[in-house]
Design an enzyme around this catalytic site. Sequence first.
Site, PDB file in Angstrom:
ATOM      1  N   ARG A   1      -0.892  -9.194  13.271  1.00 51.53           N
ATOM      2  CA  ARG A   1      -1.394  -8.132  12.390  1.00 51.53           C
ATOM      3  C   ARG A   1      -2.278  -8.708  11.285  1.00 51.53           C
ATOM      4  NH1 ARG A   1       3.866  -5.527  10.421  1.00 51.53           N
ATOM      5  NH2 ARG A   1       2.571  -4.026   9.312  1.00 51.53           N
TER       6      ARG A   1
ATOM      7  N   ARG B   1      11.478  -7.249   5.492  1.00 52.02           N
ATOM      8  CA  ARG B   1      11.464  -5.804   5.231  1.00 52.02           C
ATOM      9  C   ARG B   1      12.428  -5.056   6.159  1.00 52.02           C
ATOM     10  NH1 ARG B   1       5.750  -2.740   4.837  1.00 52.02           N
ATOM     11  NH2 ARG B   1       5.592  -3.000   7.079  1.00 52.02           N
TER      12      ARG B   1
ATOM     13  N   LYS C   1       0.827  -1.212   0.000  1.00 51.26           N
ATOM     14  CA  LYS C   1       0.000   0.000   0.000  1.00 51.26           C
ATOM     15  C   LYS C   1       0.860   1.261   0.000  1.00 51.26           C
ATOM     16  CE  LYS C   1      -2.284  -0.822   3.851  1.00 51.26           C
ATOM     17  NZ  LYS C   1      -1.632  -2.072   4.259  1.00 51.26           N
TER      18      LYS C   1
ATOM     19  N   ARG D   1      -9.399   1.236   8.786  1.00 48.80           N
ATOM     20  CA  ARG D   1      -9.078  -0.166   9.066  1.00 48.80           C
ATOM     21  C   ARG D   1     -10.190  -0.879   9.809  1.00 48.80           C
ATOM     22  NH1 ARG D   1      -3.119   0.497   8.931  1.00 48.80           N
ATOM     23  NH2 ARG D   1      -2.077  -1.457   9.356  1.00 48.80           N
TER      24      ARG D   1
ATOM     25  N   ARG E   1      11.264  -2.961  11.578  1.00 51.90           N
ATOM     26  CA  ARG E   1      10.199  -2.449  12.431  1.00 51.90           C
ATOM     27  C   ARG E   1       9.849  -3.486  13.476  1.00 51.90           C
ATOM     28  NH1 ARG E   1       5.477  -0.283   8.505  1.00 51.90           N
ATOM     29  NH2 ARG E   1       4.258  -1.261  10.150  1.00 51.90           N
TER      30      ARG E   1
HETATM   31  P1  AMP Z   1       0.942   0.318   9.015  1.00 54.30           P
HETATM   32  O1  AMP Z   1       2.221   1.048   8.812  1.00 54.30           O
HETATM   33  O2  AMP Z   1      -0.192   0.856   8.177  1.00 54.30           O
HETATM   34  O3  AMP Z   1       1.092  -1.179   8.897  1.00 54.30           O
HETATM   35  O4  AMP Z   1       0.487   0.614  10.537  1.00 54.30           O
HETATM   36  C1  AMP Z   1       1.311   0.228  11.618  1.00 54.30           C
HETATM   37  C2  AMP Z   1       0.506   0.172  12.913  1.00 54.30           C
HETATM   38  O5  AMP Z   1      -0.057   1.465  13.184  1.00 54.30           O
HETATM   39  C3  AMP Z   1      -0.684  -0.767  12.912  1.00 54.30           C
HETATM   40  O6  AMP Z   1      -0.309  -2.117  13.214  1.00 54.30           O
HETATM   41  C4  AMP Z   1      -1.543  -0.162  14.015  1.00 54.30           C
HETATM   42  O7  AMP Z   1      -1.021  -0.458  15.309  1.00 54.30           O
HETATM   43  C5  AMP Z   1      -1.348   1.325  13.769  1.00 54.30           C
HETATM   44  N1  AMP Z   1      -2.339   1.869  12.808  1.00 54.30           N
HETATM   45  C6  AMP Z   1      -2.087   2.415  11.584  1.00 54.30           C
HETATM   46  N2  AMP Z   1      -3.221   2.808  10.984  1.00 54.30           N
HETATM   47  C7  AMP Z   1      -4.231   2.501  11.839  1.00 54.30           C
HETATM   48  C8  AMP Z   1      -5.649   2.627  11.791  1.00 54.30           C
HETATM   49  N3  AMP Z   1      -6.272   3.142  10.723  1.00 54.30           N
HETATM   50  N4  AMP Z   1      -6.357   2.193  12.862  1.00 54.30           N
HETATM   51  C9  AMP Z   1      -5.757   1.675  13.946  1.00 54.30           C
HETATM   52  N5  AMP Z   1      -4.434   1.491  14.051  1.00 54.30           N
HETATM   53  C10 AMP Z   1      -3.666   1.908  13.007  1.00 54.30           C
END
Ligand code: AMP
Length: 213
Positions: A171, A127, A13, A88, A160
């Site tokens: 996740r 990653r 994404k 989400r 990360r």
């Molecule tokens: P990402 O980089 O999009 O994979 O997001 C990393 C982490 O940020 C996720 O595992 C959540 O803990 C938090 N996070 C990001 N976007 C959201 C969202 N829309 N709702 C809730 N938690 C989020």
Amino acid sequence: MRVVMVGPPGAGKGTQAKLLRERFGAAHVSTGDILREAQRAGTPLGMEVRRYLDEGRLVPDDVVTNIVGERIAAPDCRAGYILDGFPRTLVQAQSLDQIMAARSEHLDGAVFIVVPQEELVRRLSGRRVCRGCGAMYHVIFDPPAFPGVCGRCNGELYQREDDREETIRRRLEVYASETGPVVEHYRSVGLLREADGLGTREEVFGRIAAGVQ
Ligand code: AMP
């Protein structure tokens, strides 16, 4: 252009959102990036969300919804925005509908990048991200010239916390239970733009760009 990216973690994404930004001139708004930056800077928001991020759990809906509401009101979002990692949950999707309606904006599409689960685990566990410029590498598919060093800015590459194997599984479970219904929501209102996420980033981008124009 106003779109949301709703694929699972590791689908690409972020990569595709950046390419969409370059092609269409819309702002790239990644809730994950905003939350990690707050965590890194040690702000009150960062302290509040640290545990959720490290454990691969979702941050509460009201926290992320407020962030997005403020962010899309910024001047650089006037020409359009690509929301990456939001919404989400169904509650977030409903909140986004309300925020956009209040701004007299509408969504052009929900990009759904489809990638098989084993491939997601492979991608996420290998990653590596640059601490300096945020560039992404993969230890097997896209390795840096010198291990652990960013080829663009010489920054240090790191994994990360939530890209470790056990957190990845969590996740993906959270994604299936919480975000699956969001995908179905956008499908039911005719906004879902599905794209096969396998292949080079350019191939995937070609499919996505064809779907959102
Ligand atoms: P990402 O980089 O999009 O994979 O997001 C990393 C982490 O940020 C996720 O595992 C959540 O803990 C938090 N996070 C990001 N976007 C959201 C969202 N829309 N709702 C809730 N938690 C989020």
